[in-house]
Design an enzyme around this catalytic site. Structure first.
Site, PDB file in Angstrom:
ATOM      1  CG  HIS A  48      -3.539  -0.921  -6.443  1.00 39.36           C
ATOM      2  ND1 HIS A  48      -3.923  -0.278  -5.294  1.00 39.36           N
ATOM      3  CD2 HIS A  48      -3.470  -2.230  -6.105  1.00 39.36           C
ATOM      4  CE1 HIS A  48      -4.082  -1.156  -4.316  1.00 39.36           C
ATOM      5  NE2 HIS A  48      -3.809  -2.359  -4.791  1.00 39.36           N
ATOM      6  NE  ARG A  67      -4.269  -1.475   0.218  1.00 46.12           N
ATOM      7  CZ  ARG A  67      -4.400  -2.614  -0.472  1.00 46.12           C
ATOM      8  NH1 ARG A  67      -3.430  -3.002  -1.282  1.00 46.12           N
ATOM      9  NH2 ARG A  67      -5.489  -3.357  -0.356  1.00 46.12           N
ATOM     10  CD  GLU A  82      -3.218   3.072  -5.082  1.00 45.01           C
ATOM     11  OE1 GLU A  82      -4.227   2.433  -5.462  1.00 45.01           O
ATOM     12  OE2 GLU A  82      -2.273   2.547  -4.480  1.00 45.01           O
TER      13      GLU A  82
HETATM   14  C1  GLV Z   1      -5.206  -5.403  -3.545  1.00 45.42           C
HETATM   15  O1  GLV Z   1      -4.556  -4.423  -3.415  1.00 45.42           O
HETATM   16  C2  GLV Z   1      -5.495  -6.305  -2.480  1.00 45.42           C
HETATM   17  O2  GLV Z   1      -5.290  -5.946  -1.305  1.00 45.42           O
HETATM   18  O3  GLV Z   1      -5.984  -7.399  -2.750  1.00 45.42           O
END
Ligand code: GLV
Length: 328
Positions: free
Chosen positions: A285, A237, A266
């Site tokens: 992401h 993250r 994001e």
């Molecule tokens: C994606 O970022 C997840 O946490 O699955």
């Protein structure tokens, strides 16, 4: 039979599974997530929500959704979702463990290789007409093979990254609080404190969940402790990295580069200084973005909803409401 709101179109059979279980399903039809107001409006009558990392679910929203019994997040991370507030409101919160770790590890490794060997930069240069001859000095990178990888957070995803690293003859260090596993012993992963990991690693890959304990875990002191050639890879993250400190470290040449699949915010605005560095690779992401994995994630979220609406415990809870809401 319940009413389920799905906050975006999702791949695989998730919506079919919900409908086959007798539920009435509405799928938000747009490419962008519902606004907070639209989410609130759509949850007014909902018994269940299938949410994504782009959907903030907090106490106000839960209070405005009186029938809601489960929020099934289609992700393993659930920092978008206040699981404790949900439990207090009698709402189950669930995630999707065990189905996306290999895919996310593949992306972490792809980013590592791309950064190490200047893949993105050389592709761009080729398209711009820069390939005029074979050059003995252009795009020289660093060899992942035989190098040292530091894994911060050795959960499912971190261990999958360690398995990738084994094929590249890497020495693998890990800074982690997870219990020691057999896989780790088999792979010869060496557990070390974070400062030692940072000092010894050629690549540092982040695999901790985001929360108050890990916010800004990679900051000025950590970048200063890394080798000047070392590359930071973040598929966890964005908030785990202090981005301003990262920009300063890159400007000062304190680290060799970064490959980021996650940022704050994001999407990262186009005028953000991180885009200005040739040694930074940024992807939107996409850690779990394979056809098969995203389908598995959505179907898992659907199964969690089906269980709760059938009066059962969900298979993948991240909270435990002391008094689950009864059917409305
Ligand atoms: C994606 O970022 C997840 O946490 O699955």
């Amino acid at each position: 039979m319940g009413y389920v709101f799905v906050t975006r179109r999702v791949p695989g059979r998730a919506v079919d599974l919900l409908r086959e279980a007798g539920h009435d399903v509405t799928v938000w039809p747009e490419d962008l997530p519902p606004s907070p107001t639209a989410l609130r409006d759509n949850l007014l009558e909902a018994d269940a929500a299938l949410t994504l990392v782009t959907d903030p679910v907090g106490p106000d929203l839960l209070a405005a959704a009186p029938r809601l019994r489960v929020v099934a997040n289609m992700a393993v991370g659930y920092d978008n979702l206040d699981a404790e507030a949900a439990a207090a409101a009698g709402v189950w919160a669930t995630n999707t463990p065990g189905v996306l770790h290999e895919t996310t590890a593949d992306l972490a490794f792809a980013l590592l290789l791309a950064a190490a060997r200047n893949l993105v930069l050389s592709d761009r240069d080729t398209r711009d007409g820069g390939w005029v001859t074979w050059s003995p000095t252009a795009f020289l990178g660093h060899d992942p093979y035989g190098s040292t990888l530091g894994i911060v957070g050795l959960g499912e995803i971190g261990r999958a990254v360690a398995r990738c690293a084994a094929g590249f003859g890497m020495t693998v260090l890990a800074a982690t609080r997870t219990p020691r596993t057999e896989v780790e012993r088999e792979l010869g992963v060496e557990r070390v404190p974070l400062p030692e990991l940072l000092a010894r690693s050629d690549f540092v890959s982040i695999h901790v969940p985001y929360g108050p304990e890990t916010e800004g875990l990679m900051g000025a002191a950590e970048f200063a402790a890394m080798k000047e050639t070392a590359i930071l890879v973040n598929t966890a993250r964005g908030g785990v990295v202090d981005q301003d400190a990262l920009v300063r470290a890159l400007r000062a040449g304190a680290i060799g580069g970064a490959a980021l699949d996650v940022t704050v915010p994001e999407p990262l605005p186009l005028d953000h200084p991180l885009y200005g560095f040739p040694n930074v690779t940024i992807t939107p992401h996409i850690g779990s973005a394979s056809h098969a994995t995203r389908a598995r994630m959505a179907e898992m979220a659907a199964r969690n909803i089906i269980a709760v609406l059938a009066g059962e415990e969900p298979p993948n809870p991240v909270n435990r409401p002391p008094a689950p809401r009864p059917p409305a």
